[in-house]
Design a protein around this motif. Structure first.
Motif, PDB file in Angstrom:
ATOM      1  N   ALA A 163       2.444  11.565  -5.313  1.00  0.00           N
ATOM      2  CA  ALA A 163       3.225  12.454  -6.172  1.00  0.00           C
ATOM      3  C   ALA A 163       2.328  13.190  -7.171  1.00  0.00           C
ATOM      4  O   ALA A 163       2.590  14.355  -7.516  1.00  0.00           O
ATOM      5  CB  ALA A 163       4.287  11.647  -6.921  1.00  0.00           C
ATOM      6  N   ASP A 164       1.261  12.534  -7.622  1.00  0.00           N
ATOM      7  CA  ASP A 164       0.326  13.157  -8.559  1.00  0.00           C
ATOM      8  C   ASP A 164      -0.658  14.093  -7.859  1.00  0.00           C
ATOM      9  O   ASP A 164      -1.072  15.104  -8.420  1.00  0.00           O
ATOM     10  CB  ASP A 164      -0.462  12.079  -9.329  1.00  0.00           C
ATOM     11  CG  ASP A 164       0.441  11.196 -10.172  1.00  0.00           C
ATOM     12  OD1 ASP A 164       1.508  11.674 -10.587  1.00  0.00           O
ATOM     13  OD2 ASP A 164       0.074  10.026 -10.395  1.00  0.00           O
ATOM     14  N   TYR A 165      -1.036  13.765  -6.634  1.00  0.00           N
ATOM     15  CA  TYR A 165      -2.080  14.498  -5.917  1.00  0.00           C
ATOM     16  C   TYR A 165      -1.529  15.555  -4.964  1.00  0.00           C
ATOM     17  O   TYR A 165      -2.307  16.342  -4.415  1.00  0.00           O
ATOM     18  CB  TYR A 165      -2.943  13.523  -5.120  1.00  0.00           C
ATOM     19  CG  TYR A 165      -3.981  12.792  -5.923  1.00  0.00           C
ATOM     20  CD1 TYR A 165      -5.340  12.934  -5.644  1.00  0.00           C
ATOM     21  CD2 TYR A 165      -3.631  11.943  -6.958  1.00  0.00           C
ATOM     22  CE1 TYR A 165      -6.303  12.262  -6.368  1.00  0.00           C
ATOM     23  CE2 TYR A 165      -4.581  11.265  -7.692  1.00  0.00           C
ATOM     24  CZ  TYR A 165      -5.912  11.425  -7.401  1.00  0.00           C
ATOM     25  OH  TYR A 165      -6.858  10.768  -8.134  1.00  0.00           O
ATOM     26  N   HIS A 166      -0.234  15.561  -4.752  1.00  0.00           N
ATOM     27  CA  HIS A 166       0.360  16.395  -3.705  1.00  0.00           C
ATOM     28  C   HIS A 166      -0.040  17.866  -3.820  1.00  0.00           C
ATOM     29  O   HIS A 166      -0.598  18.460  -2.880  1.00  0.00           O
ATOM     30  CB  HIS A 166       1.886  16.247  -3.744  1.00  0.00           C
ATOM     31  CG  HIS A 166       2.600  17.107  -2.748  1.00  0.00           C
ATOM     32  ND1 HIS A 166       2.968  18.411  -3.017  1.00  0.00           N
ATOM     33  CD2 HIS A 166       2.996  16.861  -1.465  1.00  0.00           C
ATOM     34  CE1 HIS A 166       3.573  18.927  -1.961  1.00  0.00           C
ATOM     35  NE2 HIS A 166       3.594  18.009  -1.016  1.00  0.00           N
ATOM     36  N   ALA A 193       0.829  -1.204   0.000  1.00  0.00           N
ATOM     37  CA  ALA A 193       0.000   0.000   0.000  1.00  0.00           C
ATOM     38  C   ALA A 193       0.867   1.259   0.000  1.00  0.00           C
ATOM     39  O   ALA A 193       0.554   2.235  -0.699  1.00  0.00           O
ATOM     40  CB  ALA A 193      -0.920  -0.001   1.219  1.00  0.00           C
ATOM     41  N   HIS A 194       1.939   1.238   0.760  1.00  0.00           N
ATOM     42  CA  HIS A 194       2.841   2.393   0.805  1.00  0.00           C
ATOM     43  C   HIS A 194       3.427   2.700  -0.570  1.00  0.00           C
ATOM     44  O   HIS A 194       3.474   3.855  -1.002  1.00  0.00           O
ATOM     45  CB  HIS A 194       3.967   2.144   1.805  1.00  0.00           C
ATOM     46  CG  HIS A 194       5.098   3.107   1.692  1.00  0.00           C
ATOM     47  ND1 HIS A 194       6.301   2.781   1.104  1.00  0.00           N
ATOM     48  CD2 HIS A 194       5.205   4.410   2.052  1.00  0.00           C
ATOM     49  CE1 HIS A 194       7.099   3.823   1.133  1.00  0.00           C
ATOM     50  NE2 HIS A 194       6.467   4.818   1.696  1.00  0.00           N
ATOM     51  N   GLN A 195       3.857   1.655  -1.256  1.00  0.00           N
ATOM     52  CA  GLN A 195       4.431   1.861  -2.588  1.00  0.00           C
ATOM     53  C   GLN A 195       3.397   2.413  -3.561  1.00  0.00           C
ATOM     54  O   GLN A 195       3.694   3.300  -4.374  1.00  0.00           O
ATOM     55  CB  GLN A 195       5.006   0.539  -3.093  1.00  0.00           C
ATOM     56  CG  GLN A 195       6.172   0.023  -2.264  1.00  0.00           C
ATOM     57  CD  GLN A 195       6.617  -1.365  -2.698  1.00  0.00           C
ATOM     58  OE1 GLN A 195       6.272  -1.831  -3.768  1.00  0.00           O
ATOM     59  NE2 GLN A 195       7.384  -2.038  -1.856  1.00  0.00           N
ATOM     60  N   ALA A 196       2.176   1.894  -3.498  1.00  0.00           N
ATOM     61  CA  ALA A 196       1.125   2.356  -4.406  1.00  0.00           C
ATOM     62  C   ALA A 196       0.707   3.796  -4.097  1.00  0.00           C
ATOM     63  O   ALA A 196       0.564   4.627  -5.005  1.00  0.00           O
ATOM     64  CB  ALA A 196      -0.079   1.424  -4.320  1.00  0.00           C
ATOM     65  N   ILE A 197       0.523   4.105  -2.812  1.00  0.00           N
ATOM     66  CA  ILE A 197       0.085   5.444  -2.411  1.00  0.00           C
ATOM     67  C   ILE A 197       1.188   6.470  -2.626  1.00  0.00           C
ATOM     68  O   ILE A 197       0.911   7.633  -2.947  1.00  0.00           O
ATOM     69  CB  ILE A 197      -0.364   5.431  -0.936  1.00  0.00           C
ATOM     70  CG1 ILE A 197      -1.596   4.545  -0.765  1.00  0.00           C
ATOM     71  CG2 ILE A 197      -0.681   6.844  -0.457  1.00  0.00           C
ATOM     72  CD1 ILE A 197      -2.812   5.007  -1.542  1.00  0.00           C
TER      73      ILE A 197
END
Length: 234
Positions: free
Chosen positions: A128-131, A119-123
């Protein structure tokens, strides 16, 4: 050679005939593994998201420890849970040892790091896109985590399915804390070990067919969801 063919024939009869013991053992395996996966997902998914969006001094150490725990020896987990739940242990008064609940606890400890790490890797990639967007909207940390968990639900489902695949095939820990008691804590993996030791290859092979089928279904689901997630990003 004849014993092998006889065992295969008996296994097919048990599977196609929906043998009562086979169904009971398979049902308990699913109950325990699905329960453990649900609890581990409730813990691991938010933990993975929290690690992805927060920056603190020991963050890399925590992530490294989490990744290391993915390879936690199941028998060590089983021994740890056994000590905690035994009569002389701190939680012995609860009487949970040699019950499906004890097996769920052991599996939760084993698969939570797996789910949290994936989950950490996916999130992390999604963050990075939503920051910039989430920061500009002045969202709270809880709102950011909820948003990332929802938008990354397909990849996170893959994390949960990976945890389930690990749980359904576990034998060492649940053998220790469950005791492999007939009609109480006997699941697919422990039953296979027992029946093989007794020389009952027919039932052992039938149980193996069911376990392999479940593992294949989980892997296919993970593969399908991974492809769907990648296609949805393009």
């Amino acid at each position: 050679m004849n014993d092998i063919w006889q065992g295969l024939a008996q296994a097919l009869r048990l599977v196609l005939g929906l043998d009562a013991d086979l169904i009971e053992i398979s049902g308990l395996s699913l109950q325990v593994s699905l329960g453990a996966t649900l609890i581990a997902s409730v813990i691991g998914l938010p933990l993975g998201a929290w690690l992805a969006i927060n920056r603190f001094r020991a963050r890399r150490v925590v992530i490294a420890v989490l990744n290391a725990l993915m390879g936690l020896p199941p028998v060590v987990v089983g021994l740890f849970v056994y000590v905690l739940l035994s009569r002389s242990g701190p939680f012995g008064v609860l009487g949970l040892l040699f019950t499906p609940t004890a097996m769920v606890i052991a599996q939760v400890i084993i698969i939570t790091p797996i789910i949290a790490s994936i989950a950490h890797q996916a999130i992390r990639d999604l963050w990075a896109d939503y920051h910039d967007l989430l920061i500009s909207l002045n969202t709270s940390r809880a709102q950011r985590i909820r948003t990332l968990l929802w938008d990354g639900r397909r990849a996170l489902m893959t994390a949960s399915l990976a945890g389930f695949g690990r749980a359904i095939g576990e034998v060492g820990a649940i053998m220790i804390v469950g005791g492999n008691i007939d009609h109480v804590t006997r699941v697919l993996t422990t039953a296979i070990a027992l029946e093989t030791g007794k020389g009952e290859f027919g039932l052992a092979l039938a149980l193996g067919f069911v376990l392999i089928s479940l593992a294949v279904l989980v892997n296919l689901a993970v593969h399908f969801l991974s492809r769907t997630e990648r296609s949805g990003r393009w």
